[in-house]
Design an enzyme around this catalytic site. Structure first.
Site, mmCIF file in Angstrom:
data_model
loop_
_atom_site.group_PDB
_atom_site.id
_atom_site.type_symbol
_atom_site.label_atom_id
_atom_site.label_comp_id
_atom_site.label_asym_id
_atom_site.label_seq_id
_atom_site.Cartn_x
_atom_site.Cartn_y
_atom_site.Cartn_z
ATOM 1 N N ASP A 220 0.736 -1.132 0.087
ATOM 2 C CA ASP A 220 0.099 -0.209 -0.217
ATOM 3 C C ASP A 220 0.825 1.174 -0.374
ATOM 4 O OD1 ASP A 220 -2.885 1.689 0.438
ATOM 5 O OD2 ASP A 220 -1.735 1.810 2.387
ATOM 6 N N GLU A 267 14.975 -15.721 -0.632
ATOM 7 C CA GLU A 267 15.075 -16.640 0.262
ATOM 8 C C GLU A 267 14.311 -17.448 0.283
ATOM 9 O OE1 GLU A 267 16.662 -14.982 4.136
ATOM 10 O OE2 GLU A 267 17.473 -13.653 3.205
#
Length: 554
Positions: A220, A267
């Site tokens: 956002d 990751e």
């Protein structure tokens, strides 16, 4: 640290069994606004268990992912975009265990789950902000936010002339005389992203949800984290995003944040995704958010804001594909969201260039039949474009806004800040109709509703449209199936010469003709109709106004 959870990661494939590289490049994502999707406990507010119960509806559409708007602990001063606790679920929506069940249920249906993240500001009752209020100026607690001394005698004037996005003053004074910045609402204090503690906190928040299995984040106010040093006055409205020139939007350091977040997501297995909600005026600057080491996608606001204007739509399509392609990024397409008037209502308004912020009882009312016809035409064109697409809950039912919500039932802070001058966003956030009868049309079993449903929702309910030829729901299912079958999301666009106000292009073996003019146009000779936006779209070899058709050569 590498999170080796490959053994537990679901194996996603499309319904035809094929795998894709970087699934998000041609994905269709379905947005759920949880307060209004489905209510499992009858309190009138949608919740996570309600989403789980209705997840098969989403899966049957043929989409690839679900994006869920905020469900965090919040006082709901702005629909959940004012967060008190980023690591827990607000009790109105359920529990963390419910969220874990939603992740599992989505993955069981080969749907990825994307959640909202709100990094520009917190709620005013966030523990950090409460600590800041009782701490002295220049303290560590205040450095997490943007506190400043005021101007004038005794600091009685705000530090600068900034206003909120809704036009009122962007500063609030606290008891010791300092002021804090809030570009959205006094209950949403802006964080200070020059502070490394803020950086570390959000890295931790990302890992918290990634460890729980979410597949990405819609970010956002992605362009708003950094404010210019010195906080200089700005002569224009705050919401005027000036592409790097404004002191409050699109500042260069924000890209370092998203590069760091990109590394965190890398990751984890499964092509996790970051999606930018970034209002910037120049497409070239928006494309910078989706360079190969930053986010994966950005909402295509120029396309959504182009309305039903063929020239503006073509310009948005061409520019988006060009600038995003230059950085190796896919383009996303979107017509609806929880922050905008639903397309059925917007495209049915008497004057598309003069639409208020929400449509209320005292505004000109839309022609819903015209709006639905145009919405289906625009959707069929959009779903044929190469790239990703976003759908907002209820769009597949052809829902209009509830434009007749009484003032006493409104919730959107924009209505109150404007003293009722603008209806706000409540109209597009009305609870979904699932069945054609009952006081809440299947939203729950009690009939309680946090926003009222209009009468015409009964005939648009899911139950009323399933299996009905020509219904909007079946139209969406057909369009999404054919989009996948013809691999349009990973195709390419080639414009075809066409009459004025008609958009025609080829994508792989499909020719798309969208007639946004006032006159019928001839179809391509020797081609078969693959799908039309309406059963009345074509007759006598002509495509009628406000319709779109997909063609294939016989």
């Amino acid at each position: 640290m590498t999170h080796d959870t490959t053994a537990d990661a679901p194996i996603f494939c499309r319904q035809d069994g094929t795998h894709t590289v970087e699934w998000w490049r041609d994905a269709v994502v379905y947005q759920v606004y949880p307060r209004s999707f489905a209510d499992s406990n009858g309190d009138g507010i949608g919740d996570i268990r309600g989403i789980i119960r209705r997840l098969d509806h989403i899966g049957a559409l043929g989409v690839d992912a679900v994006w869920v708007s905020p469900f965090y602990v919040s006082p709901m001063a702005d629909g959940g975009y004012d967060v008190t606790d980023y690591r827990d679920i607000d009790p109105m929506f359920g529990t963390l265990a419910d969220l874990d069940d939603l992740v599992a249920a989505a993955h069981d249906r080969s749907l990825r789950l994307i959640v909202d993240l709100v990094p520009n500001h917190t709620a005013s009752n966030h523990p950090w902000f409460l600590e800041a209020l009782v701490s002295p100026p220049e303290s560590r607690a205040r450095q997490r936010y943007i506190f400043r001394d005021g101007k004038g005698p005794d600091g009685a004037e705000p530090p600068n002339n900034w206003t909120t996005v809704r036009g009122d003053r962007a500063w609030t004074r606290v008891d010791d005389g300092q002021w804090y910045l809030h570009l959205f609402n006094t209950a949403q204090p802006d964080l200070n992203w020059h502070n490394q503690e803020v950086h570390a906190e959000f890295i931790s928040i990302l890992r918290f949800w990634l460890d729980r299995g979410v597949d990405g984040f819609r970010v956002d106010v992605a362009a708003g984290l950094y404010k210019e040093n010195g906080l200089p006055d700005w002569p224009y409205a705050t919401f005027e995003y000036s592409d790097g020139k404004s002191p409050m939007w699109d500042k260069e350091p924000v890209h370092d944040v998203y590069r760091a977040w990109h590394r965190v997501l890398a990751e984890y297995p499964g092509d996790r995704i970051l999606i930018a909600e970034a209002f910037v005026q120049q497409p070239e600057r928006l494309a910078r958010y989706i360079r190969s080491d930053e986010m994966q996608q950005a909402f295509n606001m120029p396309f959504m804001m182009a309305g039903y204007n063929p020239g503006a739509l073509r310009e948005a399509i061409d520019t988006s594909l060009e600038v995003n392609g230059a950085v190796g990024a896919t383009t996303s397409w979107v017509l609806n969201s929880h922050d905008a008037i639903r397309t059925v209502s917007k495209f049915g308004m008497p004057c598309l260039s003069d639409i208020p912020r929400g449509i209320g009882p005292h505004d000109p009312q839309p022609d819903v039949a015209l709006g639905l016809r145009r919405a289906r035409a625009a959707t069929l064109m959009m779903l044929a474009l190469p790239g990703a697409a976003y759908l907002y809950q209820g769009e597949e039912l052809g829902l209009p806004d509830n434009t007749l919500i009484p003032d006493s039932a409104r919730n959107d802070p924009g209505f109150f800040v404007s003293n009722g001058a603008y209806a706000g966003r409540d109209g597009c956030r009305v609870p979904i109709p699932w069945i054609g009868t009952g006081p809440s049309l299947g939203f729950n079993d009690t009939g309680r509703l946090w926003l009222p449903q209009p009468e015409d929702y009964a005939k648009l309910a899911v139950e009323q449209q399933i299996g009905v030829p020509g219904s909007t729901l079946e139209f969406y299912r057909d369009a999404l199936r054919l989009r996948r079958d013809f691999v349009l999301g990973s195709g390419s666009l080639s414009w075809v010469t066409s009459p004025e106000k008609v958009l025609a292009f080829d994508n792989r073996t499909v020719r798309v003709i969208a007639n946004l003019s006032e006159s019928p146009v001839a179809l391509t000779a020797g081609a078969d109709i693959l799908l039309a936006s309406d059963e009345e779209a074509v007759s006598g070899g002509l495509l009628h106004p406000d319709h779109t058709v997909w063609l294939v050569h016989s």
